[in-house]
Write a protein that holds these residues in place. Structure first.
Motif: not given
Length: 466
Positions: A397-422
């Motif tokens: 579980w890696q979190i980017n600086r903008n709080y988005s979950l790091a996802l494999d962009r070879n499997k997930v479109s750049s249009d989709a994302g997951i963000w985590l708070q708290g």
């Protein structure tokens, strides 16, 4: 359309937010302010939003609305001011709409009561009733793949807490802010006479109904919540004997001095995130006195005064109604004793120190209730996100600086994302689970969500990219 498993909503949401506590409420406010979604504009596409909340109505720490308790941060660190002081959702504007702005000013404080700040949040939440569905517990989030196999959205499955009916909503982006789960030490069993401090105000009146009885009550912990409960018990049950059990040697004051308090400044997140993992851990350890296992000095002084007044009345500690038992921990709990109470077997924190109990470690308290104030765990997102584990780039579980979950962009479109708070303290600093950064963080998340490949952020709304 209906399915055997429940109801599926064909509508594709721009954002589904899991949870509607302060963090998600700040997101709703940021979307309102940044995107002006409530200002009709025929030239812009309005985002489709949905917030799912397990509780039946908006509530913030309802179990810890201890009479007289105050906020531990300035009202300026509300849900909007740090991001945009002109927002209609600032605490000051709330006071103005309630006709109390000058009255509050006359108090001469930056620290409103917890009761008033909770009302401020309810007032904010009432403006977004049309995009919040209460009574929905989110069970899981799974990817929705296109014909090419690339996931371009997520399916958010939830259950109505009343009927048990299952609902599924499809979203391009998902923001998870489910808050903390009460932490109970392993030695503490599940028992109706044992409650977590998070439900103190809601459950204690039902558990111990007669406020005049000489109950025996214990509190476990040494932080702000433990101290608040310990102090309040004497007010609510004046004839009861209460004991505060803690591993530390004394109640310690929180450090909210100006220079130290700068660690909660939103801009400090950049530097913390850029540090190595070892440096982050050292930083959190050195800053613990600002938030963990510490108490505001005013409350410590009140408790000390109460203890001192007992010493005047009696030299026999056994006769005191309030006692602090330092350097102890609960080794075992008897669920039922001959007198129908719980049996708390105490032992010294240092197993070689028999002097701390005065009875070679065989100290037993028989209590009518035990309130556990040992904090929270913040990993509930991992269970919800189990179906997307295979989409992580390196199986962690890696979190980017903008709080988005790091996802494999070879499997997930750049249009989709997951963000985590708290739940990002280890990567974003000790302020991550606190109110201090909510206003700024919500703006950052909204900017990142709506500046992705499928939409462009504008002041007046979302303009579709053709």
């Amino acid at each position: 359309m209906e399915s055997p498993r429940g109801t599926f909503t064909e509508e594709l949401y721009d954002v589904v937010c899991v949870g509607f506590g302060p963090a998600s409420l700040a997101i709703a406010i940021a979307i309102h302010d940044i995107l002006d979604i409530r200002t009709p504009n025929h030239n812009t596409k309005q985002p489709k939003l949905c917030f799912l909340e397990k509780q039946q109505q908006f509530a913030w720490h309802s179990g810890m609305m201890v009479p007289g308790s105050k906020m531990q941060i300035s009202f300026i660190k509300d849900l909007a001011t740090a991001r945009d002081p002109r927002s209609e959702f600032t605490f000051l504007n709330y006071l103005k709409t309630q006709g109390r702005l000058i009255d509050f000013t006359n108090l001469g404080t930056f620290l409103p009561s917890r009761l008033e700040f909770a009302d401020y949040m309810r007032w904010c939440a009432s403006h977004f009733a049309d995009v919040v569905t209460y009574g929905q517990e989110v069970l899981e989030i799974s990817p929705v793949a296109t014909s090419s196999g690339l996931a371009d959205s997520f399916l958010v499955k939830s259950q109505d807490v009343g009927s048990g009916k299952i609902f599924s909503r499809q979203a391009r982006n998902v923001i998870i802010a489910v808050g903390g789960k009460p932490r109970m030490p392993q030695v503490i069993p599940n028992h109706p006479r044992i409650i977590h401090s998070s439900s103190y105000c809601t459950r204690m009146p039902e558990l111990l109904k007669d406020t005049t009885k000489p109950y025996n009550i214990a509190v476990l912990g040494s932080g702000q919540s433990a101290a608040e409960v310990f102090h309040d018990l004497h007010q609510q049950y004046p004839s009861a004997k209460t004991a505060l059990i803690m591993r530390d040697s004394a109640l310690r004051p929180s450090d909210d001095s100006p220079f130290v308090n700068e660690i909660f400044n939103p801009e400090k997140v950049d530097g913390f995130y850029a540090n190595s993992e070892a440096e982050r851990q050292r930083s959190i350890a050195s800053d613990r006195a600002t938030n963990y296992g510490v108490v505001r000095i005013e409350l410590i002084e009140k408790i000390y005064n109460d203890i001192y007044m007992q010493k005047i009345k009696s030299h026999d500690e056994g006769e005191w109604l309030q006692r602090i038992l330092p350097r102890r921990e609960i080794g075992r709990v008897d669920r039922s004793t001959p007198d129908g109470r719980l049996g708390l077997h105490l032992q010294p924190v240092d197993k070689h120190d028999s002097t701390s109990t005065g009875n070679e470690g065989k100290e037993i308290l028989h209590v009518d209730a035990l309130i556990v104030a040992t904090g929270y765990t913040r990993n509930a997102h991992e269970k919800i996100l189990a179906p997307v584990e295979h989409l992580r780039p390196d199986n962690s579980w890696q979190i980017n600086r903008n709080y988005s979950l790091a996802l494999d962009r070879n499997k997930v479109s750049s249009d989709a994302g997951i963000w985590l708070q708290g739940c990002n303290e280890s990567t974003h600093g000790i302020s991550d689970s606190l109110l201090s950064v909510l206003a700024t963080r919500s703006g950052e998340i909204v900017e990142s969500v709506f500046s992705s490949g499928h939409s462009t952020l504008t002041r007046n709304g979302i303009r579709a990219v053709l």
